[in-house]
Design an enzyme around this catalytic site. Sequence first.
Site: not given
Ligand code: ISL
Ligand code: CA
Length: 538
Positions: A20, A22, A24, A28, A97, A193, A247, A317-318
């Site tokens: 972060d 700034n 909040d 960012d 992304d 994605d 992906e 991140h998933d």
């Molecule tokens: O982790 C996953 C597969 O086991 C799912 O949670 C994931 O949603 C899937 O892989 C697709 O992910 C991508 O598209 C989604 C978004 O929520 C995820 O963050 C992204 O990585 C929809 O855009």
């Molecule tokens: Ca911030």
Amino acid sequence: MGKWYQEGAVYQIYPRSFKDGNGDGIGDLIGIIEKLDYIKSLGVKTIWLSPVYKSPLFDFGYDISDYYDIHEDYGTLDDFKKLIDEVHKRDMKLIMDLVVNHTSNEHYWFKEACKSKDNKYHDFYLWKDKPNNWTSLFGGKAWTYNERTNEYYLHLFAKEQPDLNWENPEVRNEVKKILRYWLDLGVDGFRCDVINLISKTPGLPNGKPKIALVGSEHYLNGPNVHKYLQEIKEEVFVHYDSFTVGECIFLKPEIALTYIENEKELNMVFQFDHMAADNFLKWFIRKFSTVRLKKALTKWQYKINGRGWNTLYFENHDQPRSVTRFGNENYHYESATMLATYLYFQQGTPFIYQGQEIGMTNAHFTKLEQYKDIETFNIYKIGRKFFSHKNMMRRIKKMSRDNARTPMQWDNSDFAGFSNKEPWIEVNPNHKEINVERDLEKSNSIIKYYRKILGLRKEYQTIIYGSYKEYYPNKKNYICYERVGENDKFLIICNFSEKTKKLKAPFNLEGFKLLLTNYNNEDNLLKPYEARVYYKEG
Ligand code: ISL
Ligand code: CA
């Protein structure tokens, strides 16, 4: 000279949780710029930036309402241009992304499309008078009613994420405009994605009844997906020195090659087979098996190497944090470094997710209100029809995406050095012990170990381009594979358990030197989570 996106590692930033700048409580772009020297010091080549576009944030940016501007939480377009500039000044690259299977329901196109059936944007999306039986990947139905046109629209994810109709050439032209805009700003490529979902069977027919993902046979690697991606490649990407990683969910190696062989559509893909080593369909948990993990990764090495290019990841991140999921928090340094050794001496581009390099762990949340992720809430709601609150809390504690989204742990101050204000999601209390500042002071530093791995990958071409062969595939909790080049050879051996194990090698190690290890031990007993990289010239 190889391709920069094959030889260099990628560091993924989830901007909301990285730094972060700034005050909040939200990460960012300015915060990221502050940390570029740290990222550079890891020895990575490329940054993958999760979405920072304008979005109502139902899916924290994977629901885009304006592809040409930056969400105010993350900063401005000028901040972005400064970031690109600073990344390039450090001889690094940045990929964005690209989320174009769907938009946000607050995108101008969708708001227009909902007004009437003959609106020019109506056919940017997929409509039916009566829904078919498809289900959403976030649980529940994949259709939501639109009153003004008295019909339903398709959303494979949340209802706030209407799927785009790629059959419509206008949609494809808009995507090309978006790509050119960011590439002309200096972006070096894209992580695409759920890109293997963009083509749906015409007419959107019913799917075969099954436990989940009903209808997926009508959108996984659909009839025109290659036509669309080749069109994008030929009309846009060939004009830029860029790379794309797609992906692709529920993908087999043979199908992956139809996307990446000769790099005719994508340069590489993320597959998910190894992510099923401890679950079915993510939420049906099963005991973690190292043999299942090994089989998945080795399958992709054998089938892709020589014909395509692999990606090497345990986290993003998933996904839950690998040191909790596959390693052991009681052997924090040892298991984090063993996992890195096992993964990153294979063939493919290494992807490191923010915090993985200090062994950040799962969040260990105990209350539903600590979570923020729409997928977690949807799955909890649906799961409660069949399972108790306690049972569902156990499942989401293990698998929730928020395990990867707690703030990056920079130091042991109140909010881990991420911010000086209460962050949007709780900081993991273990940041007192697990943080960048403390890690770098330790002799047993995970960061320094990652730096060694990436340094060795730069020094030895065999780690990048050599052959791969696994030994003892069915031996539980034991990793052994070789990488062979023209005039040198590596043997990677890991004890994937907390029990001491006898060293077993497929050939005499005479003449090999121990190039890298997470212990200082060369006898024939492997300590808990001990990793060794043996090397021989000639
Ligand atoms: O982790 C996953 C597969 O086991 C799912 O949670 C994931 O949603 C899937 O892989 C697709 O992910 C991508 O598209 C989604 C978004 O929520 C995820 O963050 C992204 O990585 C929809 O855009
Ligand atoms: Ca911030």
